[in-house]
Design an enzyme around this catalytic site. Structure first.
Site, mmCIF file in Angstrom:
data_model
loop_
_atom_site.group_PDB
_atom_site.id
_atom_site.type_symbol
_atom_site.label_atom_id
_atom_site.label_comp_id
_atom_site.label_asym_id
_atom_site.label_seq_id
_atom_site.Cartn_x
_atom_site.Cartn_y
_atom_site.Cartn_z
ATOM 1 N N HIS A 107 -11.705 -5.604 7.948
ATOM 2 C CA HIS A 107 -12.421 -5.398 6.686
ATOM 3 C C HIS A 107 -13.677 -4.581 6.911
ATOM 4 O O HIS A 107 -14.570 -4.599 6.078
ATOM 5 C CB HIS A 107 -12.794 -6.744 6.037
ATOM 6 C CG HIS A 107 -11.618 -7.521 5.539
ATOM 7 N ND1 HIS A 107 -10.728 -8.129 6.370
ATOM 8 C CD2 HIS A 107 -11.183 -7.766 4.273
ATOM 9 C CE1 HIS A 107 -9.785 -8.735 5.655
ATOM 10 N NE2 HIS A 107 -10.036 -8.533 4.388
ATOM 11 N N GLU A 114 0.799 -1.225 0.000
ATOM 12 C CA GLU A 114 0.000 0.000 0.000
ATOM 13 C C GLU A 114 0.836 1.283 0.000
ATOM 14 O O GLU A 114 0.447 2.264 -0.623
ATOM 15 C CB GLU A 114 -0.969 -0.008 1.186
ATOM 16 C CG GLU A 114 -2.170 -0.946 1.017
ATOM 17 C CD GLU A 114 -1.836 -2.427 1.162
ATOM 18 O OE1 GLU A 114 -0.720 -2.724 1.666
ATOM 19 O OE2 GLU A 114 -2.666 -3.263 0.798
#
Lengths: 364, 321
Positions: free
Chosen positions: B127, B60
């Site tokens: 999540h 990321e």
């Protein structure tokens, strides 16, 4: 004295592509870096520099030799021991010193200090403290060049300590996957702050380049023409679509991590050994012994640089502090503007060579 | 005009911008060949090619860092975090490099980071997060959180055209459950402007993202004179709209799915307390998830996330104050 021919010939005897004037410039930029940083350190000791002071004493050959290769439209993310690269691109000593002193006429106008600057009008992006974040940004710049099919190069620098960071791995990996037109200059100066190399890595980082799918070359970091050669090959590779190169430069950091660091952890013998390899002394010797320069001319170059730095310091000291309210400005941009182009002093660029290079790279 | 889901509106906005401006490109994990974990970029690689719909490695900080460099050089990257939660792995580049570049160096970074956020489907702790507060607290970033399909498209277009780094929070629970009329062609919703979703006089519910729908549903079921203000942008806040609503009704409930402490709700409450104190008839209250990681098992998750009954109860209490 016979003038050396310039760049276009690639045969062995003229491999370097450096004219006599190029050599003068290489020395000049190293001297400007050395002398400017000495003056900066003095100003720091005089209490005129808020915050900390960092220099790249002993490493001048690296930033000068590497950046000298670049063309006007190439881009750089310059790090804290690479002042020479700023000068090659066109920053002057006064703006460097003013930046350290937090003055209005410093490159960032007081917004950021020490070596956290990059003149956007000269194609440079200023660094952050977190290392080696700029390697990832450099990849993004290189990615833009690749996407647009431009024969342009993105160059950045980092120390051997930064190669321990996960972001270094991410950056090398990405550059290798996409054969990005990047040149990575690894300054192995033997200490990351106080941490010696054997606590920073198990295998010399230059060997990892192969693991990422591109060449790693090791050079004498105190030989400015060796740097130039390695960077030139790397830039050609990048421009021709051949992908990135990791250039590991062996050198030694002759001052502390910052002026506040007394370097107690550096073995004296190591320090003494590297002092004998001073890049500026070595180049002056090479110029007289191999390239037909005479001592008086070298002294004259040095005197010019001394004067330029002294004048720069006066100008920087005369620059006012910024208006306090400026501390609230500029959080957001109103518009994007392109970075400007750098000066590109290598003779190759002033001879219409950019056109030639484009042709060679197979781009219109 | 066409009726489409919130997800389709995001795709639509992105696709149109990519057609209009070839400097716009996407990068992220699994966005190309797979069309994205949630299919937002389904069909994109076929239309725009692998260069402009770039499948990145699992990294990321790379995604954000490369976006920064490309944006500085005049591209307009739209980076996707596969889940908003993973922005923590790219946090350094976002808050240290992207956010501060213009302030320090005068260099604009026109990039968007799309962040699929929110819970309610047993995604578990990694999540399901709503991490916007981290970015509201980072000067130099803009943060938007559309609630409707219309705004999903319009805010994305504005975000892409904004010369600053913009965090775009797209709530996963809204992707297919929310439908709305979305204008065809170029549709721009300006950043920094809230929207009165429902006019009212007795109570203001100030919300964004998924909480807007809870508020609208509650207001309708309670049949009370409740105003719902959809912030749309959480940084910079539309303080004029916030204060106008607070002064009008005198009672405010701030609602968001993100956890409570130092959430956007706290900021809104402080703004109101500071500037509209005399107009208040009740303390400003917040309806949020409590300070817990999001649990996995449905009864646990449903207990912590704000539900419709929680919203109705909070509204009733304030109305009765």
């Amino acid at each position: 004295m016979k003038l050396e021919n310039s760049s276009s010939v690639r045969d062995g005897s003229r491999r370097s592509g450096l004219t006599r004037n190029d050599r003068v410039l290489l020395l000049r930029y190293m001297l400007l870096m050395r002398l400017s940083e000495e003056r900066g350190l003095t100003l720091y000791k005089q209490g005129k520099v808020p915050g900390s002071f960092y220099d790249g004493r002993g490493q001048e050959a690296i930033s000068v030799g590497a950046s000298f290769v670049l063309g006007p439209r190439d881009r750089l993310c310059i790090l804290h021991r690479d002042l020479g690269a700023h000068f090659v691109r066109g920053v002057t000593p006064d703006r460097y010193l003013a930046n350290y002193m937090g003055r209005k006429d410093g490159v960032t106008g007081g917004k950021d200090g020490n070596m956290h600057f990059g003149d956007r009008r000269l194609g440079c992006v200023g660094m952050v403290s977190m290392l080696p974040d700029m390697a990832q940004v450099t990849n993004g710049i290189a990615l833009a060049f690749k996407m647009r099919g431009e024969p342009r190069v993105a160059m950045t620098f980092f120390g051997e300590g930064a190669t321990a960071n996960g972001q270094w791995h991410e950056a090398m990996n990405f550059a290798g996957i996409h054969r990005l037109p990047a040149v990575f200059v690894l300054e192995n100066n033997k200490f990351a702050y106080s941490t010696p190399t054997d606590l920073e890595y198990a295998v010399d980082p230059v060997n990892r380049a192969e693991g990422y799918g591109f060449p790693g070359v090791s050079v004498d970091g105190n030989d400015v023409e060796a740097l130039f050669e390695a960077a030139r090959e790397a830039a050609e590779r990048a421009r021709g679509g051949g992908g990135p190169t990791l250039i590991e430069c062996h050198t030694m950091r002759m001052h502390g991590h910052g002026a506040h660091d007394d370097m107690r952890y550096v073995p004296k013998e190591m320090f003494d050994e590297w002092e004998k390899r001073d890049p500026i002394d070595r180049y002056e010797r090479a110029l007289t012994e191999q390239h037909g320069f005479q001592r008086p001319e070298l002294e004259s170059i040095r005197t010019d640089c001394e004067r330029e730095v002294a004048e720069g310091a006066e100008k920087a000291l005369a620059s006012p502090m910024p208006e306090p309210e400026r501390g609230l400005d500029g959080v957001y941009a109103d518009a994007w503007e392109p970075l400007g182009d750098g000066k590109a002093p290598w003779s190759f660029w002033s001879e219409g060579a950019e056109r030639r290079e484009r042709q060679e790279a197979g781009v219109a | 005009m066409a009726e489409m889901t919130y997800l389709q509106a995001i795709s639509d906005g992105l696709r149109e911008e990519m057609r209009r401006d070839e400097s716009v490109f996407c990068l992220g994990e699994d966005i190309g060949a797979f069309g994205g974990a949630f299919k937002v970029t389904d069909g994109f690689i076929e239309e725009f090619g692998a260069d402009r719909v770039l499948d990145t490695p699992l990294a990321e900080n790379l995604i954000v860092g490369a976006s920064i460099g490309a944006a500085i050089e005049g591209m307009k990257p739209v980076a996707e975090m596969q889940f908003a939660d993973f922005i923590s792995c790219g946090f350094d580049q976002l808050v240290n490099v992207a956010a501060k570049m213009h302030y320090r160096q005068g260099v604009a970074v026109p990039m968007v980071v799309r962040l699929p956020s929110g819970g309610g489907f047993s995604g578990g702790a990694f999540h399901s997060q709503n991490p916007e507060a981290w970015f509201v607290h980072s000067p130099g970033l803009k943060v938007v959180a559309p609630a409707t399909a219309d705004d999903a498209k319009g805010l994305l277009v504005s975000a892409i055209r904004d010369p600053n780094p913009v965090c775009y929070l797209e709530h996963k629970g809204l992707y297919r459950h929310i439908k709305g009329e979305v204008p065809d062609g170029e549709h721009i919703v300006p950043l920094g402007e809230a929207r009165v979703a429902r006019q009212g006089e007795e109570l203001s519910v100030i919300a964004y993202g998924s909480a807007v729908h809870l508020a609208m549903e509650a207001a309708e079921q309670l049949e009370e004179d409740i105003e719902v203000l959809d912030l749309r942008t959480v940084s910079p806040l539309d303080t004029d709209a916030i204060l106008a609503s607070a002064r009008k009704t005198g009672k405010v409930l701030v609602a968001h799915e993100a956890t409570q402490s130092c959430g956007v709700g706290g900021e809104v409450a402080a703004v109101i307390s500071e500037h509209a104190f005399e107009d208040l008839d009740a303390p400003v209250r917040r309806l949020t998830t409590p300070d817990v990681p999001i649990p996995f098992s449905p009864p646990l998750e449903q207990h912590v996330l704000p539900q419709l009954d929680d919203m109705k109860e909070a509204c009733r209490e304030l109305l009765a104050y």
